[in-house]
Design a protein around this motif. Sequence first.
Motif, short mmCIF file in Angstrom:
data_model
loop_
_atom_site.label_atom_id
_atom_site.label_comp_id
_atom_site.label_asym_id
_atom_site.label_seq_id
_atom_site.Cartn_x
_atom_site.Cartn_y
_atom_site.Cartn_z
N ARG A 151 0.18 -2.05 12.35
CA ARG A 151 -0.33 -0.74 11.93
C ARG A 151 -0.36 -0.64 10.41
NH1 ARG A 151 -1.93 2.84 15.17
NH2 ARG A 151 -1.94 4.35 13.46
N ARG A 152 -1.24 -1.45 9.83
CA ARG A 152 -1.50 -1.45 8.40
C ARG A 152 -2.89 -2.05 8.23
NH1 ARG A 152 0.48 -7.11 5.96
NH2 ARG A 152 -1.67 -6.88 5.19
N ASP A 153 -3.41 -1.99 7.03
CA ASP A 153 -4.73 -2.54 6.78
C ASP A 153 -4.70 -4.07 6.76
OD1 ASP A 153 -5.54 0.07 6.50
OD2 ASP A 153 -5.65 0.00 4.30
N PHE A 154 -5.69 -4.67 7.39
CA PHE A 154 -5.91 -6.11 7.32
C PHE A 154 -7.37 -6.30 6.97
CE2 PHE A 154 -2.19 -5.91 10.08
CZ PHE A 154 -1.39 -6.91 9.54
N THR A 155 -7.64 -6.75 5.76
CA THR A 155 -8.99 -6.86 5.24
C THR A 155 -9.34 -8.32 4.96
OG1 THR A 155 -8.35 -6.68 2.92
CG2 THR A 155 -8.64 -4.61 4.15
N LEU A 156 -10.61 -8.55 4.61
CA LEU A 156 -11.02 -9.90 4.24
C LEU A 156 -10.25 -10.39 3.02
CD1 LEU A 156 -14.89 -9.89 4.75
CD2 LEU A 156 -13.12 -10.84 6.24
N ALA A 157 -9.88 -9.48 2.14
CA ALA A 157 -9.11 -9.88 0.96
C ALA A 157 -7.74 -10.42 1.36
CB ALA A 157 -8.95 -8.69 0.01
N HIS A 158 -7.18 -9.93 2.47
CA HIS A 158 -5.91 -10.45 2.96
C HIS A 158 -6.11 -11.79 3.67
CE1 HIS A 158 -4.93 -5.97 3.03
NE2 HIS A 158 -4.08 -6.47 2.18
N LEU A 159 -7.21 -11.89 4.41
CA LEU A 159 -7.46 -13.10 5.20
C LEU A 159 -7.84 -14.29 4.35
CD1 LEU A 159 -8.11 -14.65 7.87
CD2 LEU A 159 -10.42 -13.71 7.67
N GLU A 160 -8.70 -14.08 3.38
CA GLU A 160 -9.34 -15.21 2.70
C GLU A 160 -8.37 -16.22 2.11
OE1 GLU A 160 -13.01 -16.33 -0.23
OE2 GLU A 160 -12.76 -14.28 0.47
N PRO A 161 -7.33 -15.81 1.37
CA PRO A 161 -6.44 -16.85 0.81
C PRO A 161 -5.72 -17.66 1.89
CG PRO A 161 -5.60 -14.63 0.36
CD PRO A 161 -6.99 -14.46 0.89
N GLU A 162 -5.36 -17.01 3.00
CA GLU A 162 -4.71 -17.74 4.08
C GLU A 162 -5.67 -18.73 4.73
OE1 GLU A 162 -1.96 -15.74 6.75
OE2 GLU A 162 -2.36 -13.86 5.70
N ALA A 163 -6.89 -18.28 4.98
CA ALA A 163 -7.87 -19.14 5.63
C ALA A 163 -8.26 -20.31 4.73
CB ALA A 163 -9.10 -18.32 6.01
N ARG A 164 -8.52 -20.02 3.45
CA ARG A 164 -8.89 -21.08 2.54
C ARG A 164 -7.78 -22.12 2.39
NH1 ARG A 164 -14.38 -20.67 2.20
NH2 ARG A 164 -15.07 -18.77 1.13
N ALA A 165 -6.55 -21.65 2.29
CA ALA A 165 -5.42 -22.57 2.15
C ALA A 165 -5.27 -23.47 3.37
CB ALA A 165 -4.13 -21.79 1.91
N ALA A 166 -5.71 -22.96 4.53
CA ALA A 166 -5.61 -23.74 5.76
C ALA A 166 -6.79 -24.67 5.96
CB ALA A 166 -5.48 -22.80 6.96
N GLY A 167 -7.76 -24.65 5.04
CA GLY A 167 -8.91 -25.53 5.16
C GLY A 167 -10.07 -24.96 5.94
N VAL A 168 -10.04 -23.65 6.20
CA VAL A 168 -11.12 -23.01 6.95
C VAL A 168 -12.31 -22.78 6.03
CG1 VAL A 168 -11.78 -20.88 8.15
CG2 VAL A 168 -9.56 -21.94 8.61
N THR A 169 -13.49 -23.16 6.50
CA THR A 169 -14.70 -23.05 5.69
C THR A 169 -15.61 -21.91 6.13
OG1 THR A 169 -15.79 -24.67 7.12
CG2 THR A 169 -14.72 -25.50 5.13
N ALA A 170 -15.43 -21.41 7.34
CA ALA A 170 -16.26 -20.32 7.85
C ALA A 170 -15.52 -19.63 8.98
CB ALA A 170 -17.61 -20.84 8.34
N THR A 171 -15.87 -18.37 9.24
CA THR A 171 -15.21 -17.62 10.29
C THR A 171 -16.22 -16.79 11.07
OG1 THR A 171 -14.81 -15.57 9.03
CG2 THR A 171 -13.17 -17.34 8.81
N VAL A 172 -15.77 -16.33 12.24
CA VAL A 172 -16.51 -15.36 13.04
C VAL A 172 -15.64 -14.11 13.16
CG1 VAL A 172 -17.54 -14.86 15.29
CG2 VAL A 172 -17.73 -17.16 14.31
N LEU A 173 -16.16 -13.00 12.69
CA LEU A 173 -15.47 -11.71 12.72
C LEU A 173 -15.81 -11.01 14.03
CD1 LEU A 173 -13.93 -9.32 11.45
CD2 LEU A 173 -16.03 -8.77 10.17
N VAL A 174 -14.78 -10.59 14.76
CA VAL A 174 -14.96 -10.06 16.12
C VAL A 174 -14.56 -8.59 16.17
CG1 VAL A 174 -14.30 -10.33 18.55
CG2 VAL A 174 -14.55 -12.35 17.08
N GLN A 175 -15.32 -7.82 16.93
CA GLN A 175 -15.08 -6.38 17.07
C GLN A 175 -13.68 -6.09 17.61
OE1 GLN A 175 -14.53 -6.01 21.19
NE2 GLN A 175 -15.09 -4.12 20.15
N THR A 176 -13.20 -4.88 17.30
CA THR A 176 -11.87 -4.47 17.79
C THR A 176 -11.91 -3.19 18.60
OG1 THR A 176 -11.39 -3.23 15.77
CG2 THR A 176 -10.71 -5.53 15.83
N VAL A 177 -12.86 -2.30 18.34
CA VAL A 177 -12.92 -1.02 19.03
C VAL A 177 -14.35 -0.77 19.52
CG1 VAL A 177 -10.97 0.06 17.84
CG2 VAL A 177 -13.26 0.18 16.83
#
Length: 292
Positions: free
Chosen positions: A37-63
């Motif tokens: 129950r807090r904000d999770f944005t692309l700015a939070h995701l990107e450094p984690e994904a990049r550090a893990a070697g992820v080059t692209a993502t698919v964003l999926v609906q939640t509601v």
Amino acid sequence: MSTVPDGPAVIDSHHHVWDLAVRDQDWLGEAELAPLRRDFTLAHLEPEARAAGVTATVLVQTVAVAEETPEFLVLAAGSDLVAGVVGWTDLTAPDIADALAALRESPGGEHLVGIRHLVQGEPDPRWLLRPDVLRGLSAVADAGLVYDLLVKPHQLPAAVEAARRLPGLTFVLDHLAKPPIASGGLHPWAEEVHRPAALPNTVCKLSGMVTEADWASWTVDDLAPYADTVLNAFGPERVMFGSDWPVCRLAAGYADVLGAARALIAGLTPAEQGDILAGTAARTYGLPPGPL
């Protein structure tokens, strides 16, 4: 500067974002979900994904809110990480074809790759076979999109029948249909998940496992029987990695989830690993197969 791990490119086929100032996530009401129950944005995701070697993502609906998908398409258009969006629209609406066309024509609409509904929350286990739902799924196929299946094991028979009736639509099984990993129950889920795998228009996401396991004490060995089952059933060419970030954070960090996936597929050939980590997602969703 983070060091990108060696190995093939990685496409994360399943993650979410939300901003509680824009929209409440009413499914987060349970006490055990409080860490989310807090904000999770692309700015939070990107450094984690990049550090893990992820080059692209698919964003999926939640509601199931019509406004969310256009917002996600705009996010994708402004991101060099998000390559595709699996959105939501009302499958039962008489004008669903027009709604899908409007999404395609909206800002960022070229990033729309699929549609999903929270079928797991529908009380009718045969909801996917309602005539109005099947009509909506047919419109999804006509629009050249895929359909993500968020179902639980007891809803798999209806999902199989829907996929059989609509051979022109690709169905993507999210989270292995949520097997009971925490209790160690492999059956009857293992038999049921072979049924969609027998149909050529189905694929499966290697995702969501850590949150179906014991959040505090899961191990790769706990996940292995379930991963092995879908790999044997679908084959690596129809299995794709997904982090399910930030939901995965209830049980594991981003790097841990990807590390677990790598461990689970370590015995496969490099080509097979490449399919799971990027190739299957690229083919299924029509994404670039390598770094963007």
